[in-house]
Design a protein around this motif. Structure first.
Motif, PDB file in Angstrom:
ATOM      1  N   ALA A  15       8.641   2.126  -4.517  1.00 16.98           N
ATOM      2  CA  ALA A  15       8.079   0.812  -4.212  1.00 16.98           C
ATOM      3  C   ALA A  15       7.165   0.378  -5.352  1.00 16.98           C
ATOM      4  O   ALA A  15       6.700   1.198  -6.152  1.00 16.98           O
ATOM      5  CB  ALA A  15       7.317   0.856  -2.890  1.00 16.98           C
ATOM      6  N   LEU A  16       6.893  -0.940  -5.402  1.00 17.71           N
ATOM      7  CA  LEU A  16       6.145  -1.526  -6.513  1.00 17.71           C
ATOM      8  C   LEU A  16       5.087  -2.507  -6.021  1.00 17.71           C
ATOM      9  O   LEU A  16       5.346  -3.346  -5.154  1.00 17.71           O
ATOM     10  CB  LEU A  16       7.118  -2.267  -7.443  1.00 17.71           C
ATOM     11  CG  LEU A  16       6.526  -3.165  -8.537  1.00 17.71           C
ATOM     12  CD1 LEU A  16       5.830  -2.332  -9.599  1.00 17.71           C
ATOM     13  CD2 LEU A  16       7.633  -4.019  -9.160  1.00 17.71           C
ATOM     14  N   SER A  17       3.898  -2.398  -6.590  1.00 19.06           N
ATOM     15  CA  SER A  17       2.854  -3.394  -6.361  1.00 19.06           C
ATOM     16  C   SER A  17       2.396  -3.919  -7.717  1.00 19.06           C
ATOM     17  O   SER A  17       2.652  -3.304  -8.757  1.00 19.06           O
ATOM     18  CB  SER A  17       1.667  -2.788  -5.607  1.00 19.06           C
ATOM     19  OG  SER A  17       0.996  -1.826  -6.414  1.00 19.06           O
ATOM     20  N   VAL A  18       1.697  -5.060  -7.706  1.00 21.91           N
ATOM     21  CA  VAL A  18       1.160  -5.623  -8.941  1.00 21.91           C
ATOM     22  C   VAL A  18      -0.302  -6.000  -8.717  1.00 21.91           C
ATOM     23  O   VAL A  18      -0.654  -6.567  -7.677  1.00 21.91           O
ATOM     24  CB  VAL A  18       1.974  -6.857  -9.416  1.00 21.91           C
ATOM     25  CG1 VAL A  18       1.992  -7.948  -8.364  1.00 21.91           C
ATOM     26  CG2 VAL A  18       1.417  -7.397 -10.732  1.00 21.91           C
ATOM     27  N   PHE A  19      -1.128  -5.635  -9.670  1.00 24.57           N
ATOM     28  CA  PHE A  19      -2.544  -6.005  -9.652  1.00 24.57           C
ATOM     29  C   PHE A  19      -2.751  -7.098 -10.696  1.00 24.57           C
ATOM     30  O   PHE A  19      -2.470  -6.902 -11.880  1.00 24.57           O
ATOM     31  CB  PHE A  19      -3.414  -4.793  -9.987  1.00 24.57           C
ATOM     32  CG  PHE A  19      -4.879  -5.107 -10.093  1.00 24.57           C
ATOM     33  CD1 PHE A  19      -5.692  -5.084  -8.973  1.00 24.57           C
ATOM     34  CD2 PHE A  19      -5.446  -5.439 -11.319  1.00 24.57           C
ATOM     35  CE1 PHE A  19      -7.049  -5.387  -9.068  1.00 24.57           C
ATOM     36  CE2 PHE A  19      -6.799  -5.737 -11.431  1.00 24.57           C
ATOM     37  CZ  PHE A  19      -7.600  -5.711 -10.290  1.00 24.57           C
ATOM     38  N   ARG A  20      -3.221  -8.266 -10.234  1.00 20.24           N
ATOM     39  CA  ARG A  20      -3.563  -9.356 -11.159  1.00 20.24           C
ATOM     40  C   ARG A  20      -4.566 -10.273 -10.469  1.00 20.24           C
ATOM     41  O   ARG A  20      -4.554 -10.431  -9.256  1.00 20.24           O
ATOM     42  CB  ARG A  20      -2.321 -10.133 -11.594  1.00 20.24           C
ATOM     43  CG  ARG A  20      -1.512 -10.767 -10.490  1.00 20.24           C
ATOM     44  CD  ARG A  20      -0.368 -11.585 -11.058  1.00 20.24           C
ATOM     45  NE  ARG A  20       0.550 -12.017 -10.010  1.00 20.24           N
ATOM     46  CZ  ARG A  20       1.572 -12.847 -10.209  1.00 20.24           C
ATOM     47  NH1 ARG A  20       1.818 -13.317 -11.423  1.00 20.24           N
ATOM     48  NH2 ARG A  20       2.356 -13.191  -9.212  1.00 20.24           N
ATOM     49  N   ASN A  21      -5.441 -10.827 -11.281  1.00 21.44           N
ATOM     50  CA  ASN A  21      -6.487 -11.726 -10.773  1.00 21.44           C
ATOM     51  C   ASN A  21      -7.320 -11.059  -9.674  1.00 21.44           C
ATOM     52  O   ASN A  21      -7.763 -11.711  -8.723  1.00 21.44           O
ATOM     53  CB  ASN A  21      -5.882 -13.024 -10.236  1.00 21.44           C
ATOM     54  CG  ASN A  21      -5.192 -13.834 -11.315  1.00 21.44           C
ATOM     55  OD1 ASN A  21      -5.616 -13.824 -12.478  1.00 21.44           O
ATOM     56  ND2 ASN A  21      -4.119 -14.515 -10.956  1.00 21.44           N
ATOM     57  N   GLY A  22      -7.478  -9.733  -9.767  1.00 23.10           N
ATOM     58  CA  GLY A  22      -8.316  -9.030  -8.811  1.00 23.10           C
ATOM     59  C   GLY A  22      -7.697  -8.783  -7.458  1.00 23.10           C
ATOM     60  O   GLY A  22      -8.363  -8.299  -6.542  1.00 23.10           O
ATOM     61  N   THR A  23      -6.405  -9.093  -7.304  1.00 20.10           N
ATOM     62  CA  THR A  23      -5.737  -8.881  -6.014  1.00 20.10           C
ATOM     63  C   THR A  23      -4.470  -8.050  -6.197  1.00 20.10           C
ATOM     64  O   THR A  23      -3.919  -7.947  -7.306  1.00 20.10           O
ATOM     65  CB  THR A  23      -5.367 -10.222  -5.350  1.00 20.10           C
ATOM     66  OG1 THR A  23      -4.442 -10.930  -6.200  1.00 20.10           O
ATOM     67  CG2 THR A  23      -6.600 -11.070  -5.105  1.00 20.10           C
ATOM     68  N   VAL A  24      -4.017  -7.469  -5.093  1.00 15.09           N
ATOM     69  CA  VAL A  24      -2.819  -6.627  -5.101  1.00 15.09           C
ATOM     70  C   VAL A  24      -1.735  -7.292  -4.262  1.00 15.09           C
ATOM     71  O   VAL A  24      -2.000  -7.793  -3.166  1.00 15.09           O
ATOM     72  CB  VAL A  24      -3.122  -5.223  -4.524  1.00 15.09           C
ATOM     73  CG1 VAL A  24      -1.864  -4.363  -4.533  1.00 15.09           C
ATOM     74  CG2 VAL A  24      -4.230  -4.558  -5.322  1.00 15.09           C
ATOM     75  N   GLU A  25      -0.516  -7.278  -4.790  1.00  9.08           N
ATOM     76  CA  GLU A  25       0.617  -7.876  -4.091  1.00  9.08           C
ATOM     77  C   GLU A  25       1.791  -6.909  -4.120  1.00  9.08           C
ATOM     78  O   GLU A  25       2.078  -6.287  -5.142  1.00  9.08           O
ATOM     79  CB  GLU A  25       1.015  -9.183  -4.789  1.00  9.08           C
ATOM     80  CG  GLU A  25       2.220  -9.888  -4.198  1.00  9.08           C
ATOM     81  CD  GLU A  25       2.667 -11.083  -5.031  1.00  9.08           C
ATOM     82  OE1 GLU A  25       3.665 -11.720  -4.656  1.00  9.08           O
ATOM     83  OE2 GLU A  25       2.021 -11.361  -6.070  1.00  9.08           O
ATOM     84  N   MET A  26       2.443  -6.752  -2.971  1.00  8.57           N
ATOM     85  CA  MET A  26       3.661  -5.954  -2.926  1.00  8.57           C
ATOM     86  C   MET A  26       4.840  -6.811  -3.381  1.00  8.57           C
ATOM     87  O   MET A  26       4.946  -7.985  -3.012  1.00  8.57           O
ATOM     88  CB  MET A  26       3.931  -5.449  -1.505  1.00  8.57           C
ATOM     89  CG  MET A  26       2.957  -4.387  -1.026  1.00  8.57           C
ATOM     90  SD  MET A  26       2.979  -2.882  -2.039  1.00  8.57           S
ATOM     91  CE  MET A  26       4.712  -2.410  -1.938  1.00  8.57           C
ATOM     92  N   LEU A  27       5.731  -6.228  -4.187  1.00  7.32           N
ATOM     93  CA  LEU A  27       6.882  -6.959  -4.703  1.00  7.32           C
ATOM     94  C   LEU A  27       8.177  -6.385  -4.157  1.00  7.32           C
ATOM     95  O   LEU A  27       8.272  -5.190  -3.877  1.00  7.32           O
ATOM     96  CB  LEU A  27       6.907  -6.888  -6.238  1.00  7.32           C
ATOM     97  CG  LEU A  27       5.659  -7.377  -6.986  1.00  7.32           C
ATOM     98  CD1 LEU A  27       5.916  -7.321  -8.484  1.00  7.32           C
ATOM     99  CD2 LEU A  27       5.282  -8.781  -6.555  1.00  7.32           C
ATOM    100  N   THR A  28       9.190  -7.236  -4.029  1.00  6.26           N
ATOM    101  CA  THR A  28      10.516  -6.759  -3.657  1.00  6.26           C
ATOM    102  C   THR A  28      11.190  -6.206  -4.911  1.00  6.26           C
ATOM    103  O   THR A  28      11.146  -6.822  -5.966  1.00  6.26           O
ATOM    104  CB  THR A  28      11.375  -7.889  -3.063  1.00  6.26           C
ATOM    105  OG1 THR A  28      11.470  -8.957  -4.006  1.00  6.26           O
ATOM    106  CG2 THR A  28      10.759  -8.411  -1.780  1.00  6.26           C
TER     107      THR A  28
END
Length: 423
Positions: A15-28
């Motif tokens: 699985a993959l997440s991204v950290f940007r602008n101080g927030t974390v988002e899960m990606l498909t």
């Protein structure tokens, strides 16, 4: 703006997440819906030298009639110093090359989403790749090498149960403090930690003092499947077959090493070695269970072990909701229809459950706390849904302390949350 990926490269799923602008988002990473947040950690090589990963690998494998080379549970080979590389259709691939193919695909999907190249990543790793410190170090080195081959330049590692704790921390209200026991159950390892967490935006520059203890054991989802294969299904492939060795009159059993390898789905391709296949052919000539040995030859040549273990895994998962299930599988002349009950499953895996229980107790002891001083138990990973696993925690902490949410993506989310610790 700095963008960093968090990649949970798992034995079964990634699985993959991204950290940007101080927030974390899960990606498909393997589809367009919520299910696409997980990618099966599998590869398929066809005879045209094409390489596929994830669901695409499974679809191609099925459509090609299982011709080609299908690989799964690649992560379990990282600490195996006797396995350095393998030859596939005339080309040699190192273990790091195989992992890099999967990481490269995940990286590409992530970059497509964020719209720019990303060369920084936090990778999850189990608390123990191996109980041998040297092999454990080799595993991490191989994973780092694979990440560099995939195109990452800045690489950090985070323990998977600590990452799960970071995901849990993000769910807390500002200023809310908890001491949490994390149980992260993967396909290859079960990892545990006791960690102090706190909700809200606060300094995460150094969290070492918050980690009160860590531990892990090489028993997880694949081990439970292997145990069921050994006790319920391997009889269809010669586990109890006998044969007469060349020039001798007494009966002997099929070598345990062959059946043991058969019961570890990621190692079945190893039985394709010429010497092993010749040995099996000689066994078939004098065996008292010819059909079982033919089944053994077929699962090796037709490469249908993946589908057989899917049937075993399906039955195992059903036992989390019901008292009985059926392992049902049909291939060529083979018809498997084995009934298995929840109590029987727990009995067969008694030793595996005991190893996990002992590790849980050890992690609690080394934290310096009593179970009553731990506020919450956060469980993640598919195996955490097994009722007997939950019972192990309920016995020690009480049912009311158990939490289980985002069972398959908590680690990846926590890896993204770990970014401020490194950058």
């Amino acid at each position: 703006m700095q963008i960093v990926f968090g990649i949970d490269f798992g034995t079964t799923n990634s699985a993959l997440s991204v950290f940007r602008n101080g927030t974390v988002e899960m990606l498909t990473v393997d589809g367009s819906d919520r299910a696409g947040e997980l990618m099966r950690s599998v590869l398929f090589f066809n005879e045209d030298n094409e390489i596929f990963a994830g669901q695409e690998a499974i679809r191609q494998y099925v459509s090609d009639g299982a011709d080609g080379r299908f690989m799964q549970s690649i992560k379990t080979f990282l600490p195996n110093t006797s396995f350095d590389s393998t030859e596939i259709f005339g080309k040699r691939y190192g273990i790091d090359d195989l992992v890099a193919i999967i990481l490269r695909k995940i990286k590409a999907r992530g970059e497509e989403h964020v719209g720019c190249p990303v060369d920084s990543v936090v990778l999850g790793r189990p608390v123990v790749f191996s109980t041998d410190p040297d092999k454990d170090a080799v595993a991490e080195q191989r994973l780092e090498k694979a990440a560099r081959k995939a195109g990452f330049k800045n690489i950090w590692f985070q323990y998977e149960p600590v990452a799960a704790a970071m995901a849990y921390e993000d769910s807390l209200e500002a200023g809310q403090e908890r001491i949490v026991f994390i149980g992260d159950f993967g396909g290859g390892t079960s990892d545990f930690s006791v960690i102090r967490v706190k909700g809200g935006d606060f300094s995460r520059s150094n969290r070492r003092s918050d980690v009160l203890s860590l531990g892990g054991v090489y028993v997880a989802g694949d081990k439970f499947d292997s145990q069921v294969m050994w006790d319920k299904v391997a009889c269809h492939f010669g586990r109890h077959a006998r044969y007469k060795a060349m020039g001798k009159d007494e009966w002997v059993n099929v070598p345990r090493s062959i059946i043991y390898t058969l019961c570890q789905w990621h190692r079945i391709p190893m039985l394709r070695a010429r010497k092993t296949r010749e040995h099996i052919r000689l066994i078939k000539e004098t065996t008292d269970s010819r059909q079982a040995i033919e089944n053994l030859e077929n699962i090796i040549s037709d490469n249908y072990g993946f589908f057989l273990f899917q049937a075993i895994e399906k039955a195992k998962c059903e036992l989390s909701e019901r008292d009985h299930s059926l392992i049902s599988f049909v291939e060529r002349d083979l018809r498997v229809s084995e009934r298995i009950g929840k109590v029987e499953f727990e009995t067969l895996n008694a030793d595996n459950f005991q190893q996990i229980a002992d590790c849980i107790d050890d992690v609690i002891t080394r934290s310096g706390l009593l179970p009553t001083q731990i506020d919450t138990v956060f469980l993640t990973g598919g195996t955490s849904r097994i009722p007997h696993i939950r019972m192990l925690f309920a016995e020690r902490f009480g049912q009311d302390k158990l939490e289980n949410r985002d069972a398959f993506t908590s680690v990846a989310h926590g890896l993204g949350s770990s970014v401020p610790l490194f950058v």
